[in-house]
Design a protein around this motif. Structure first.
Motif, mmCIF file in Angstrom:
data_model
loop_
_atom_site.group_PDB
_atom_site.id
_atom_site.type_symbol
_atom_site.label_atom_id
_atom_site.label_comp_id
_atom_site.label_asym_id
_atom_site.label_seq_id
_atom_site.Cartn_x
_atom_site.Cartn_y
_atom_site.Cartn_z
ATOM 1 N N ALA A 1 -2.471 138.577 -31.011
ATOM 2 C CA ALA A 1 -1.742 138.467 -32.278
ATOM 3 C C ALA A 1 -0.700 139.569 -32.438
ATOM 4 C CB ALA A 1 -2.721 138.498 -33.451
ATOM 5 N N PHE A 2 -0.870 140.673 -31.719
ATOM 6 C CA PHE A 2 0.078 141.782 -31.801
ATOM 7 C C PHE A 2 1.057 141.805 -30.628
ATOM 8 C CE2 PHE A 2 -3.410 143.200 -34.480
ATOM 9 C CZ PHE A 2 -2.737 143.742 -35.573
ATOM 10 N N SER A 3 1.071 140.733 -29.838
ATOM 11 C CA SER A 3 1.977 140.695 -28.694
ATOM 12 C C SER A 3 3.433 140.644 -29.161
ATOM 13 C CB SER A 3 1.685 139.461 -27.831
ATOM 14 O OG SER A 3 2.662 139.313 -26.825
ATOM 15 N N PRO A 4 4.288 141.465 -28.570
ATOM 16 C CA PRO A 4 5.716 141.439 -28.949
ATOM 17 C C PRO A 4 6.407 140.139 -28.545
ATOM 18 C CG PRO A 4 5.365 142.850 -27.043
ATOM 19 C CD PRO A 4 4.007 142.489 -27.549
ATOM 20 N N LEU A 5 5.784 139.378 -27.643
ATOM 21 C CA LEU A 5 6.395 138.126 -27.209
ATOM 22 C C LEU A 5 6.378 137.055 -28.293
ATOM 23 C CD1 LEU A 5 4.933 137.854 -23.586
ATOM 24 C CD2 LEU A 5 7.179 138.693 -24.283
ATOM 25 N N LEU A 6 5.528 137.215 -29.285
ATOM 26 C CA LEU A 6 5.407 136.195 -30.328
ATOM 27 C C LEU A 6 6.681 136.046 -31.149
ATOM 28 C CD1 LEU A 6 1.772 136.819 -31.657
ATOM 29 C CD2 LEU A 6 2.565 135.096 -30.016
ATOM 30 N N GLN A 7 7.419 137.118 -31.278
ATOM 31 C CA GLN A 7 8.612 137.052 -32.123
ATOM 32 C C GLN A 7 9.704 136.176 -31.529
ATOM 33 O OE1 GLN A 7 10.676 140.869 -32.379
ATOM 34 N NE2 GLN A 7 9.640 141.551 -30.512
ATOM 35 N N TRP A 8 9.590 135.838 -30.265
ATOM 36 C CA TRP A 8 10.588 134.984 -29.624
ATOM 37 C C TRP A 8 10.109 133.543 -29.495
ATOM 38 C CZ3 TRP A 8 14.440 138.094 -29.946
ATOM 39 C CH2 TRP A 8 14.300 139.447 -29.674
ATOM 40 N N ARG A 9 8.944 133.242 -30.038
ATOM 41 C CA ARG A 9 8.368 131.910 -29.869
ATOM 42 C C ARG A 9 8.437 131.088 -31.157
ATOM 43 N NH1 ARG A 9 8.053 131.370 -24.378
ATOM 44 N NH2 ARG A 9 6.894 133.079 -23.428
ATOM 45 N N GLU A 10 8.471 129.753 -31.000
ATOM 46 C CA GLU A 10 8.395 128.858 -32.136
ATOM 47 C C GLU A 10 6.957 128.793 -32.640
ATOM 48 O OE1 GLU A 10 9.858 125.093 -30.972
ATOM 49 O OE2 GLU A 10 11.831 125.824 -30.373
ATOM 50 N N GLY A 11 6.818 128.390 -33.919
ATOM 51 C CA GLY A 11 5.494 128.337 -34.522
ATOM 52 C C GLY A 11 4.535 127.416 -33.797
ATOM 53 N N ILE A 12 4.999 126.244 -33.367
ATOM 54 C CA ILE A 12 4.126 125.288 -32.688
ATOM 55 C C ILE A 12 3.701 125.817 -31.330
ATOM 56 C CG2 ILE A 12 6.065 124.027 -31.662
ATOM 57 C CD1 ILE A 12 2.725 122.566 -32.928
ATOM 58 N N TYR A 13 4.586 126.557 -30.671
ATOM 59 C CA TYR A 13 4.247 127.146 -29.377
ATOM 60 C C TYR A 13 3.193 128.241 -29.546
ATOM 61 C CZ TYR A 13 4.983 128.764 -24.590
ATOM 62 O OH TYR A 13 4.808 129.096 -23.274
ATOM 63 N N ILE A 14 3.331 129.027 -30.604
ATOM 64 C CA ILE A 14 2.352 130.082 -30.879
ATOM 65 C C ILE A 14 0.990 129.474 -31.179
ATOM 66 C CG2 ILE A 14 1.733 131.930 -32.483
ATOM 67 C CD1 ILE A 14 4.717 132.502 -32.792
ATOM 68 N N ALA A 15 0.976 128.430 -32.023
ATOM 69 C CA ALA A 15 -0.287 127.763 -32.359
ATOM 70 C C ALA A 15 -0.938 127.172 -31.117
ATOM 71 C CB ALA A 15 -0.035 126.674 -33.397
ATOM 72 N N SER A 16 -0.125 126.597 -30.236
ATOM 73 C CA SER A 16 -0.644 126.039 -28.990
ATOM 74 C C SER A 16 -1.279 127.116 -28.123
ATOM 75 C CB SER A 16 0.487 125.352 -28.231
ATOM 76 O OG SER A 16 0.065 124.963 -26.934
ATOM 77 N N GLY A 17 -0.600 128.267 -28.041
ATOM 78 C CA GLY A 17 -1.140 129.359 -27.235
ATOM 79 C C GLY A 17 -2.456 129.884 -27.767
ATOM 80 N N PHE A 18 -2.555 130.036 -29.081
ATOM 81 C CA PHE A 18 -3.797 130.545 -29.654
ATOM 82 C C PHE A 18 -4.920 129.513 -29.572
ATOM 83 C CE2 PHE A 18 -1.185 133.941 -31.252
ATOM 84 C CZ PHE A 18 -2.064 135.007 -31.339
ATOM 85 N N ALA A 19 -4.565 128.233 -29.555
ATOM 86 C CA ALA A 19 -5.588 127.213 -29.323
ATOM 87 C C ALA A 19 -6.180 127.381 -27.927
ATOM 88 C CB ALA A 19 -4.986 125.819 -29.491
ATOM 89 N N GLY A 20 -5.323 127.715 -26.971
ATOM 90 C CA GLY A 20 -5.810 127.966 -25.622
ATOM 91 C C GLY A 20 -6.698 129.191 -25.538
ATOM 92 N N ILE A 21 -6.318 130.255 -26.236
ATOM 93 C CA ILE A 21 -7.139 131.474 -26.241
ATOM 94 C C ILE A 21 -8.482 131.208 -26.905
ATOM 95 C CG2 ILE A 21 -7.266 133.882 -26.999
ATOM 96 C CD1 ILE A 21 -4.197 133.907 -26.988
ATOM 97 N N LEU A 22 -8.451 130.453 -28.017
ATOM 98 C CA LEU A 22 -9.704 130.104 -28.692
ATOM 99 C C LEU A 22 -10.599 129.284 -27.774
ATOM 100 C CD1 LEU A 22 -11.528 129.864 -31.183
ATOM 101 C CD2 LEU A 22 -10.161 127.876 -31.881
ATOM 102 N N GLY A 23 -10.001 128.339 -27.051
ATOM 103 C CA GLY A 23 -10.788 127.534 -26.124
ATOM 104 C C GLY A 23 -11.438 128.385 -25.047
ATOM 105 N N MET A 24 -10.711 129.365 -24.539
ATOM 106 C CA MET A 24 -11.278 130.256 -23.521
ATOM 107 C C MET A 24 -12.422 131.081 -24.095
ATOM 108 S SD MET A 24 -9.262 132.917 -21.047
ATOM 109 C CE MET A 24 -10.107 133.745 -19.693
ATOM 110 N N ALA A 25 -12.277 131.523 -25.337
ATOM 111 C CA ALA A 25 -13.352 132.281 -25.983
ATOM 112 C C ALA A 25 -14.604 131.412 -26.146
ATOM 113 C CB ALA A 25 -12.885 132.801 -27.340
#
Length: 207
Positions: free
Chosen positions: A23-47
């Motif tokens: 959530a504190f990654s500096p790369l997030l500021q360059w991403r669209e909202g749907i892309y960010i949500a998709s990425g965190f869905a992947g992280i949640l799945g891995m958890a």
């Protein structure tokens, strides 16, 4: 009580640390909202891949076997939804790339590992839902389910480690190790890893 508290605390850190760090990654500021949500869905799945084997094995203190299995089914459904959300978000942002991945035409190895893990997740969920209808003995079903779980874990870990994205490296590697160990635990319980006859070998040595 202290042991149970430490186990739950360690599990909480293992599950939440990668998500919080990402959530504190500096790369997030360059991403669209749907892309960010998709990425965190992947992280949640891995958890969830860490939580699922522990529930299946009944390793979490304070949970009865019945309650542990019930939560295991719920988190299994959440895992499927997380995978669907991850892929759907990527589809919205770049359909051609997702099509190439699904058809195994992507030139990026991490994408291939990801789609292998995805299909294994769906297969594991399907045989779990149809367990009573499948013409499989309990032992055969456990081995098949364990094999799919190991495939999911291995594919997901490879997928995550090969991506240089929003996940913070230290927490990503730590979670990957934990997921791998949990998968080995399921492989052992499911009969994929045979029990070594230490006792019998010892007896033969003394004869």
């Amino acid at each position: 009580m202290l042991r149970a508290t430490l186990i739950w605390a360690a599990l909480g850190v293992a599950l939440l640390a990668p998500i919080t760090a990402a959530a504190f990654s500096p790369l997030l500021q360059w991403r669209e909202g749907i892309y960010i949500a998709s990425g965190f869905a992947g992280i949640l799945g891995m958890a969830l891949l860490l939580l699922q084997p522990l529930l299946a094995a009944g390793d979490l203190p304070g949970l009865s076997p019945t309650r542990s299995r019930r939560i295991h089914r719920i988190t299994g459904a959440l895992l499927v939804l997380a995978v669907v959300g991850h892929v759907a978000g990527l589809w919205i942002t770049s359909p051609p790339d997702v099509i190439d991945v699904l058809l195994f035409r992507s030139p990026t190895p991490f994408a291939i590992w990801g789609v292998i893990a995805m299909w294994a997740v769906f297969a594991a969920a399907l045989i779990a839902a149809l367990r009573k209808r499948l013409p499989l003995r309990p032992t055969s079903w456990r081995r098949l389910h364990a094999a799919l779980v190991v495939t999911v874990a291995g594919g997901t870990v490879a997928h995550a480690l090969l991506i240089q994205g929003t996940m913070e490296p230290f927490t990503k590697y730590a979670l990957s190790i934990c997921v791998g160990l949990a998968a080995l635990r399921i492989a052992f319980i499911g009969g994929m890893i045979p029990r070594l006859p230490f006792g019998n070998a010892s007896q033969r040595t003394h004869r």
